[in-house]
Design a protein around this motif. Sequence first.
Motif, PDB file in Angstrom:
ATOM      1  N   THR A   9      65.683 -31.888 -15.736  1.00  0.00           N
ATOM      2  CA  THR A   9      65.915 -31.130 -15.503  1.00  0.00           C
ATOM      3  C   THR A   9      65.109 -30.346 -14.164  1.00  0.00           C
ATOM      4  OG1 THR A   9      63.740 -30.659 -16.495  1.00  0.00           O
ATOM      5  CG2 THR A   9      64.801 -30.727 -18.026  1.00  0.00           C
ATOM      6  N   THR A  10      64.647 -31.079 -13.416  1.00  0.00           N
ATOM      7  CA  THR A  10      63.822 -30.341 -11.768  1.00  0.00           C
ATOM      8  C   THR A  10      64.982 -31.335 -10.389  1.00  0.00           C
ATOM      9  OG1 THR A  10      61.983 -30.755 -10.680  1.00  0.00           O
ATOM     10  CG2 THR A  10      62.367 -32.397 -12.282  1.00  0.00           C
ATOM     11  N   ALA A  11      64.699 -30.444  -9.627  1.00  0.00           N
ATOM     12  CA  ALA A  11      65.487 -31.294  -8.534  1.00  0.00           C
ATOM     13  C   ALA A  11      64.464 -31.535  -7.079  1.00  0.00           C
ATOM     14  CB  ALA A  11      66.087 -30.523  -8.319  1.00  0.00           C
ATOM     15  N   GLU A  12      62.747 -31.207  -7.276  1.00  0.00           N
ATOM     16  CA  GLU A  12      61.758 -31.113  -6.822  1.00  0.00           C
ATOM     17  C   GLU A  12      62.028 -32.368  -5.845  1.00  0.00           C
ATOM     18  OE1 GLU A  12      57.939 -29.445  -7.716  1.00  0.00           O
ATOM     19  OE2 GLU A  12      58.697 -28.349 -10.115  1.00  0.00           O
ATOM     20  N   ALA A  13      61.228 -32.035  -4.785  1.00  0.00           N
ATOM     21  CA  ALA A  13      61.323 -33.440  -4.326  1.00  0.00           C
ATOM     22  C   ALA A  13      60.285 -34.149  -3.888  1.00  0.00           C
ATOM     23  CB  ALA A  13      61.505 -33.091  -2.554  1.00  0.00           C
ATOM     24  N   ILE A  14      59.774 -35.350  -3.619  1.00  0.00           N
ATOM     25  CA  ILE A  14      58.635 -36.608  -4.017  1.00  0.00           C
ATOM     26  C   ILE A  14      57.204 -35.515  -2.881  1.00  0.00           C
ATOM     27  CG2 ILE A  14      57.470 -38.730  -3.290  1.00  0.00           C
ATOM     28  CD1 ILE A  14      59.789 -38.716  -6.264  1.00  0.00           C
ATOM     29  N   THR A  15      56.850 -35.653  -3.661  1.00  0.00           N
ATOM     30  CA  THR A  15      55.649 -35.336  -3.133  1.00  0.00           C
ATOM     31  C   THR A  15      54.222 -35.827  -2.748  1.00  0.00           C
ATOM     32  OG1 THR A  15      53.943 -34.220  -4.440  1.00  0.00           O
ATOM     33  CG2 THR A  15      55.925 -33.073  -3.002  1.00  0.00           C
ATOM     34  N   ILE A  16      52.798 -35.354  -2.131  1.00  0.00           N
ATOM     35  CA  ILE A  16      51.453 -36.809  -2.041  1.00  0.00           C
ATOM     36  C   ILE A  16      51.709 -36.917  -3.451  1.00  0.00           C
ATOM     37  CG2 ILE A  16      50.270 -35.115  -1.056  1.00  0.00           C
ATOM     38  CD1 ILE A  16      48.663 -37.442   0.149  1.00  0.00           C
ATOM     39  N   TRP A  17      51.779 -35.111  -4.317  1.00  0.00           N
ATOM     40  CA  TRP A  17      50.952 -35.454  -5.792  1.00  0.00           C
ATOM     41  C   TRP A  17      51.738 -36.870  -6.280  1.00  0.00           C
ATOM     42  CZ3 TRP A  17      48.161 -34.766  -8.928  1.00  0.00           C
ATOM     43  CH2 TRP A  17      47.993 -34.219 -10.467  1.00  0.00           C
ATOM     44  N   ASP A  18      53.049 -36.527  -6.544  1.00  0.00           N
ATOM     45  CA  ASP A  18      53.406 -37.983  -7.319  1.00  0.00           C
ATOM     46  C   ASP A  18      53.440 -39.131  -6.824  1.00  0.00           C
ATOM     47  OD1 ASP A  18      55.759 -36.388  -8.626  1.00  0.00           O
ATOM     48  OD2 ASP A  18      56.942 -35.973  -6.558  1.00  0.00           O
ATOM     49  N   GLY A  19      52.285 -39.404  -5.262  1.00  0.00           N
ATOM     50  CA  GLY A  19      52.040 -40.494  -4.878  1.00  0.00           C
ATOM     51  C   GLY A  19      50.747 -40.520  -6.129  1.00  0.00           C
ATOM     52  N   MET A  20      49.781 -40.145  -6.411  1.00  0.00           N
ATOM     53  CA  MET A  20      49.139 -39.886  -6.863  1.00  0.00           C
ATOM     54  C   MET A  20      48.560 -40.152  -7.983  1.00  0.00           C
ATOM     55  SD  MET A  20      46.623 -38.940  -4.667  1.00  0.00           S
ATOM     56  CE  MET A  20      45.147 -38.449  -5.362  1.00  0.00           C
ATOM     57  N   ILE A  21      50.183 -39.850  -8.877  1.00  0.00           N
ATOM     58  CA  ILE A  21      50.189 -39.972 -10.102  1.00  0.00           C
ATOM     59  C   ILE A  21      50.862 -41.387 -10.077  1.00  0.00           C
ATOM     60  CG2 ILE A  21      52.451 -39.504 -12.087  1.00  0.00           C
ATOM     61  CD1 ILE A  21      52.646 -36.717 -10.522  1.00  0.00           C
ATOM     62  N   VAL A  22      51.391 -41.736  -9.240  1.00  0.00           N
ATOM     63  CA  VAL A  22      52.015 -43.332  -9.341  1.00  0.00           C
ATOM     64  C   VAL A  22      50.433 -44.119  -9.324  1.00  0.00           C
ATOM     65  CG1 VAL A  22      52.574 -45.792  -7.714  1.00  0.00           C
ATOM     66  CG2 VAL A  22      54.075 -43.450  -7.949  1.00  0.00           C
ATOM     67  N   LEU A  23      49.678 -44.096  -8.418  1.00  0.00           N
ATOM     68  CA  LEU A  23      48.245 -44.971  -8.480  1.00  0.00           C
ATOM     69  C   LEU A  23      48.005 -44.834 -10.459  1.00  0.00           C
ATOM     70  CD1 LEU A  23      46.820 -43.488  -4.935  1.00  0.00           C
ATOM     71  CD2 LEU A  23      48.121 -46.008  -5.759  1.00  0.00           C
ATOM     72  N   LEU A  24      47.899 -43.467 -10.692  1.00  0.00           N
ATOM     73  CA  LEU A  24      47.507 -43.179 -12.417  1.00  0.00           C
ATOM     74  C   LEU A  24      48.275 -44.236 -12.920  1.00  0.00           C
ATOM     75  CD1 LEU A  24      45.225 -42.249 -14.185  1.00  0.00           C
ATOM     76  CD2 LEU A  24      47.545 -39.849 -14.650  1.00  0.00           C
ATOM     77  N   PHE A  25      49.854 -43.929 -12.649  1.00  0.00           N
ATOM     78  CA  PHE A  25      50.583 -45.185 -13.540  1.00  0.00           C
ATOM     79  C   PHE A  25      49.648 -46.757 -13.149  1.00  0.00           C
ATOM     80  CE2 PHE A  25      53.025 -48.201 -13.376  1.00  0.00           C
ATOM     81  CZ  PHE A  25      54.454 -47.715 -14.702  1.00  0.00           C
ATOM     82  N   LEU A  26      49.641 -47.372 -12.260  1.00  0.00           N
ATOM     83  CA  LEU A  26      49.177 -48.366 -12.317  1.00  0.00           C
ATOM     84  C   LEU A  26      48.011 -48.402 -12.344  1.00  0.00           C
ATOM     85  CD1 LEU A  26      50.194 -48.570  -8.285  1.00  0.00           C
ATOM     86  CD2 LEU A  26      51.037 -49.866 -10.165  1.00  0.00           C
ATOM     87  N   ALA A  27      47.125 -47.598 -12.369  1.00  0.00           N
ATOM     88  CA  ALA A  27      45.315 -47.784 -12.992  1.00  0.00           C
ATOM     89  C   ALA A  27      45.421 -48.441 -14.191  1.00  0.00           C
ATOM     90  CB  ALA A  27      44.752 -46.862 -12.368  1.00  0.00           C
ATOM     91  N   GLY A  28      46.384 -47.655 -14.794  1.00  0.00           N
ATOM     92  CA  GLY A  28      46.923 -47.904 -16.451  1.00  0.00           C
ATOM     93  C   GLY A  28      47.381 -49.070 -16.389  1.00  0.00           C
TER      94      GLY A  28
END
Length: 228
Positions: free
Chosen positions: A106-125
């Motif tokens: 539902t979104t075409a938003e490009a990847i940003t540094i925010w998404d990189g932080m989210i990936v770090l949260l995923f890896l932490a979990g």
Amino acid sequence: MSLYQYKGKSMPQRIVLTIIQTVILATSGWILFGGEETLNSWWGWTLGPGNGSRQLMLLILYMIVYIRMMFTIYYLLKRSIHWEEAFSIPFAFGLYYIGFSLFSLTTAEAITIWDGMIVLLFLAGSWVNTFSEWKRDQWKKRPENKGKVYDEGLFKYSTHINYFGDVLWVTALALLTRNPWALLIPLLLICLFVFYNIPMLDRHLEEKYGKDFVEYQKKSKKLVPFIY
């Protein structure tokens, strides 16, 4: 309660669970990369193509979840798996793989540094969940620890720290879709833990370890370290 009481290989159930998980993972890949046109024609939806980089990132993270799940099922999980679990567990992960895939379209938003932080949260979990269970497994293998409550490592901070890890990585996937409705999935997971899994498991552990588990509960939080 029988869910936690019996040990056994239950290999047919594990194999069926693996097959269903694999099919669901493959389906999510199809949805992420080209399936939206078919789904739109089938159901009258208006899903877009999303963002290719975001879709690829999600699929890679799904594969990490899949590998960790296989490690848990075939190595860490010593108890038997009932047939209802062989179908209910893949259903839950299907909600993650397929649900988050649909939300991401539902979104075409490009990847940003925010998404990189989210990936770090995923890896932490992911690390909190799998590492805590692996350390507990290694501790339980020692003969001198037989019949004792494991209250070391990350479990020192939360009685169900592995569940907390699940909440983190599922929340990360929801955030990565950039669709606020996706947050309903981790919210549902938290409710499932708080009102079903944790009470059931706590009753089992108190029956198994008695006052030792009660004392452990007094020193530790139930789910979220230092908070709850």
